[in-house]
Structures are given as C-alpha cells and as structure tokens.
Design a protein around this motif. Structure first.
Motif, PDB file in Angstrom:
ATOM      1  N   ARG A  32      31.956 -62.028 -16.782  1.00  0.00           N
ATOM      2  CA  ARG A  32      33.482 -61.299 -17.040  1.00  0.00           C
ATOM      3  C   ARG A  32      33.399 -60.023 -15.801  1.00  0.00           C
ATOM      4  NH1 ARG A  32      34.836 -62.147 -23.536  1.00  0.00           N
ATOM      5  NH2 ARG A  32      35.444 -64.333 -23.001  1.00  0.00           N
ATOM      6  N   GLN A  33      32.248 -59.549 -16.043  1.00  0.00           N
ATOM      7  CA  GLN A  33      31.817 -58.835 -15.594  1.00  0.00           C
ATOM      8  C   GLN A  33      31.842 -58.572 -13.653  1.00  0.00           C
ATOM      9  OE1 GLN A  33      28.070 -57.152 -17.132  1.00  0.00           O
ATOM     10  NE2 GLN A  33      29.707 -55.789 -18.387  1.00  0.00           N
ATOM     11  N   ARG A  34      31.252 -59.351 -13.345  1.00  0.00           N
ATOM     12  CA  ARG A  34      31.154 -59.737 -12.214  1.00  0.00           C
ATOM     13  C   ARG A  34      33.284 -60.073 -11.449  1.00  0.00           C
ATOM     14  NH1 ARG A  34      26.643 -62.907 -12.944  1.00  0.00           N
ATOM     15  NH2 ARG A  34      28.054 -64.854 -13.425  1.00  0.00           N
ATOM     16  N   GLU A  35      33.792 -60.911 -12.385  1.00  0.00           N
ATOM     17  CA  GLU A  35      34.419 -61.170 -12.369  1.00  0.00           C
ATOM     18  C   GLU A  35      35.583 -59.952 -12.066  1.00  0.00           C
ATOM     19  OE1 GLU A  35      38.507 -63.380 -13.991  1.00  0.00           O
ATOM     20  OE2 GLU A  35      36.468 -64.523 -14.611  1.00  0.00           O
ATOM     21  N   GLU A  36      35.688 -59.259 -12.821  1.00  0.00           N
ATOM     22  CA  GLU A  36      36.013 -58.126 -13.035  1.00  0.00           C
ATOM     23  C   GLU A  36      35.674 -56.805 -11.421  1.00  0.00           C
ATOM     24  OE1 GLU A  36      35.630 -55.490 -16.916  1.00  0.00           O
ATOM     25  OE2 GLU A  36      35.844 -57.162 -17.401  1.00  0.00           O
ATOM     26  N   ARG A  37      34.956 -57.164 -11.174  1.00  0.00           N
ATOM     27  CA  ARG A  37      34.267 -56.537 -10.268  1.00  0.00           C
ATOM     28  C   ARG A  37      34.933 -56.935  -8.951  1.00  0.00           C
ATOM     29  NH1 ARG A  37      29.209 -56.237 -13.024  1.00  0.00           N
ATOM     30  NH2 ARG A  37      28.213 -58.171 -11.090  1.00  0.00           N
ATOM     31  N   ARG A  38      35.410 -57.926  -8.623  1.00  0.00           N
ATOM     32  CA  ARG A  38      35.504 -58.342  -7.250  1.00  0.00           C
ATOM     33  C   ARG A  38      37.586 -58.112  -7.836  1.00  0.00           C
ATOM     34  NH1 ARG A  38      32.651 -64.291  -8.903  1.00  0.00           N
ATOM     35  NH2 ARG A  38      30.566 -63.865  -7.829  1.00  0.00           N
ATOM     36  N   ALA A  39      38.042 -58.663  -8.632  1.00  0.00           N
ATOM     37  CA  ALA A  39      38.499 -57.772  -8.639  1.00  0.00           C
ATOM     38  C   ALA A  39      39.071 -56.703  -8.426  1.00  0.00           C
ATOM     39  CB  ALA A  39      39.864 -58.324 -10.550  1.00  0.00           C
ATOM     40  N   GLU A  40      38.679 -55.472  -8.802  1.00  0.00           N
ATOM     41  CA  GLU A  40      38.502 -54.489  -7.806  1.00  0.00           C
ATOM     42  C   GLU A  40      38.383 -54.274  -7.024  1.00  0.00           C
ATOM     43  OE1 GLU A  40      35.970 -52.456 -10.841  1.00  0.00           O
ATOM     44  OE2 GLU A  40      37.133 -52.483 -12.542  1.00  0.00           O
ATOM     45  N   GLN A  41      37.137 -54.630  -6.328  1.00  0.00           N
ATOM     46  CA  GLN A  41      37.604 -54.829  -5.059  1.00  0.00           C
ATOM     47  C   GLN A  41      38.334 -55.276  -4.026  1.00  0.00           C
ATOM     48  OE1 GLN A  41      34.903 -53.617  -3.710  1.00  0.00           O
ATOM     49  NE2 GLN A  41      35.615 -53.360  -2.386  1.00  0.00           N
ATOM     50  N   ALA A  42      39.179 -56.103  -4.903  1.00  0.00           N
ATOM     51  CA  ALA A  42      39.739 -56.980  -3.629  1.00  0.00           C
ATOM     52  C   ALA A  42      41.199 -56.370  -4.089  1.00  0.00           C
ATOM     53  CB  ALA A  42      40.743 -57.906  -4.496  1.00  0.00           C
ATOM     54  N   LEU A  43      40.941 -55.675  -4.841  1.00  0.00           N
ATOM     55  CA  LEU A  43      42.448 -54.310  -5.152  1.00  0.00           C
ATOM     56  C   LEU A  43      42.320 -53.222  -4.054  1.00  0.00           C
ATOM     57  CD1 LEU A  43      43.677 -53.944  -9.001  1.00  0.00           C
ATOM     58  CD2 LEU A  43      44.949 -55.052  -6.991  1.00  0.00           C
ATOM     59  N   MET A  44      41.269 -52.555  -3.902  1.00  0.00           N
ATOM     60  CA  MET A  44      40.186 -51.892  -3.366  1.00  0.00           C
ATOM     61  C   MET A  44      40.854 -51.843  -1.246  1.00  0.00           C
ATOM     62  SD  MET A  44      39.851 -49.174  -5.325  1.00  0.00           S
ATOM     63  CE  MET A  44      39.443 -48.101  -3.414  1.00  0.00           C
ATOM     64  N   ASP A  45      40.068 -53.063  -1.262  1.00  0.00           N
ATOM     65  CA  ASP A  45      40.803 -53.616   0.097  1.00  0.00           C
ATOM     66  C   ASP A  45      42.274 -53.823   0.229  1.00  0.00           C
ATOM     67  OD1 ASP A  45      37.763 -54.127  -0.205  1.00  0.00           O
ATOM     68  OD2 ASP A  45      37.561 -56.509   0.379  1.00  0.00           O
ATOM     69  N   LEU A  46      42.659 -54.311  -0.797  1.00  0.00           N
ATOM     70  CA  LEU A  46      44.098 -54.520  -0.063  1.00  0.00           C
ATOM     71  C   LEU A  46      45.117 -52.926   0.087  1.00  0.00           C
ATOM     72  CD1 LEU A  46      46.955 -55.852  -0.240  1.00  0.00           C
ATOM     73  CD2 LEU A  46      47.113 -55.570  -3.246  1.00  0.00           C
TER      74      LEU A  46
END
Length: 52
Positions: A32-46
C-alpha cells in the motif's frame, strides 16, 4: 507428560500462525505504501508538466 507435549505443540502452531499473519500484514502495508508513493509521484509529474 503427553498432555504437556500436546499443549506445547499446539502453542507452537498458534505462534507460527500469528507470525505468518503479521508477515502478511506487513507485506500488504508495504504494498500500500508503494502504491501511495507511485500515486503521489504521478500527481507531482502531472503538476510539473502543466507548469512547464
């Protein structure tokens, strides 16, 4: 004596099951933590791509 051995064996089984359950819980938590980090990174990239 036989009853004591059976009780010890049963206690060992319970401890093993508890340990496996904790391992599984920790694995799920890390996933879950990995998934959250990936989602946060995707939002930052966007956000960065819209700024540039």
């Amino acid at each position: 004596m036989l009853m004591e051995l059976l009780r010890l064996a049963e206690q060992s089984d319970v401890e093993t099951r508890e340990m496996q359950s904790r391992r599984l819980t920790a694995r799920v938590m890390r996933a879950r933590q990995r998934e959250e980090r990936r989602a946060e990174q995707a939002l930052m990239d966007l956000a960065w791509s819209r700024l540039c």
